[in-house]
Design an enzyme around this catalytic site. Sequence first.
Site, PDB file in Angstrom:
ATOM      1  N   GLY A  60      14.925  36.191  -8.800  1.00  0.00           N
ATOM      2  CA  GLY A  60      14.469  37.390  -9.472  1.00  0.00           C
ATOM      3  C   GLY A  60      14.086  37.028 -10.897  1.00  0.00           C
ATOM      4  O   GLY A  60      14.613  36.070 -11.460  1.00  0.00           O
ATOM      5  N   THR A  61      13.187  37.789 -11.477  1.00  0.00           N
ATOM      6  CA  THR A  61      12.645  37.344 -12.754  1.00  0.00           C
ATOM      7  C   THR A  61      12.941  38.258 -13.935  1.00  0.00           C
ATOM      8  O   THR A  61      13.944  38.065 -14.596  1.00  0.00           O
ATOM      9  CB  THR A  61      11.144  37.071 -12.616  1.00  0.00           C
ATOM     10  OG1 THR A  61      10.536  38.133 -11.879  1.00  0.00           O
ATOM     11  CG2 THR A  61      10.903  35.791 -11.848  1.00  0.00           C
ATOM     12  N   THR A  62      12.138  39.274 -14.226  1.00  0.00           N
ATOM     13  CA  THR A  62      12.233  39.930 -15.532  1.00  0.00           C
ATOM     14  C   THR A  62      12.876  41.317 -15.468  1.00  0.00           C
ATOM     15  O   THR A  62      12.447  42.177 -14.697  1.00  0.00           O
ATOM     16  CB  THR A  62      10.839  40.033 -16.180  1.00  0.00           C
ATOM     17  OG1 THR A  62      10.257  38.729 -16.211  1.00  0.00           O
ATOM     18  CG2 THR A  62      10.947  40.567 -17.601  1.00  0.00           C
ATOM     19  N   ALA A 235       5.888  34.216 -12.661  1.00  0.00           N
ATOM     20  CA  ALA A 235       7.029  34.599 -11.828  1.00  0.00           C
ATOM     21  C   ALA A 235       7.384  36.075 -11.955  1.00  0.00           C
ATOM     22  O   ALA A 235       8.292  36.554 -11.282  1.00  0.00           O
ATOM     23  CB  ALA A 235       8.245  33.751 -12.183  1.00  0.00           C
TER      24      ALA A 235
END
Length: 288
Positions: A60-62, A235
Amino acid sequence: MESNADWGSRGGLPQAFLTPGISSFSEFLKGFAPEYLPSGRPLPGGLGSASAAGDIAPHGTTIVSIAFPGGVLLAGDRRATMGNFIAQRDIEKVFPADEFSAVGIAGSAGLAVEVVRLFQLELEHYEKIEGVTLSTDGKANRLATMIRGNLAMAMQGLAVVPLFAGYDEETGQGRIFSYDVTGGMYEEHDFYSVGSGSMFARGALKKLFRPDFTAEDAAVAAVQALYDAADDDSATGGPDLFRKIFPVVAVVTEDGYRRLPDEELSTLVESIMDARRVVPDGPRSPLR
C-alpha cells in the site's frame, strides 16, 4: 498451558479463556497461540534479501491525514504495487479502529490489514474487560506496541507503517499519530502523510492547509494532495473516473467515524478534475 488439541478434543474452552487476565488481547494471544499473531509466523527461507521479500507482497502506498476544528480526516489512494507491477487498483487502506478513531496503512498490505484487524480487536477487548474505552493516547500507544512486535519482519522487508487519527473526546480535537518501523510514535500537528508518495502529498498540504478548515475543505485538500502524489509517484493511484475508483476518505468527529460515500466523492473528484483541466498542477497559493 493446554494445547488446542487438548481442549478441542474435550469440546470445551481451555482454562486460559476462563481466567480473568490482562486487558490486552495481543498479549493474551502471545501467551496462548503466538502463531496467530502477524509477527508469529517466520518467513520462508530463500528470499535472498529484504528488498526481494518486499517485492513478493503487495504494498500500500500513500495515506494523508488532516486535522480540522472538531475532528480529523484520513484518506488513502487505492493502488497496491509489487515492485513495478500494479497488483491491485481498488485496495482499501483506511479503516475504522473504533467509534472515534481510524487507521490508514502503508507498507506490506497483507500484514498491514492483519495488524489493523488485530488492533480493532485489541480496542474492543479492552473495552469489554475494563468497561471503558481507551483514551486517544492509550490507543496510539497500543498501536505502537503492535508495530514494535513486527520489527523482525520489517527488517526482512515486510514493514507495516500506519497513520493513526482520532477524535479526542476529552479535548474535542482531532489528533494525528505517525509511526516508524521500530514502533516509534510521534504526534503530528495539522496534517501528515505516510507512504511512497508522502513527500509529494505533504508538500501539497503545506500550501493548501488552513487552520479553519471544515470537514469538506479537508476532504478537498486531501484529494488534491493524493492527486499530486499520484502525479509524481508511480506507486500511488489517482482517481479513476472510468472505473469509478476514488480515494477512501473518512472523517472522525464527535459523531464518530464516517466514511464518505462514493457518490459524494464522485462529485468532489469531478470538480477537482475540471479545475485541473485548466490548471493541471492544481491550485496555487499566493506568494505573500
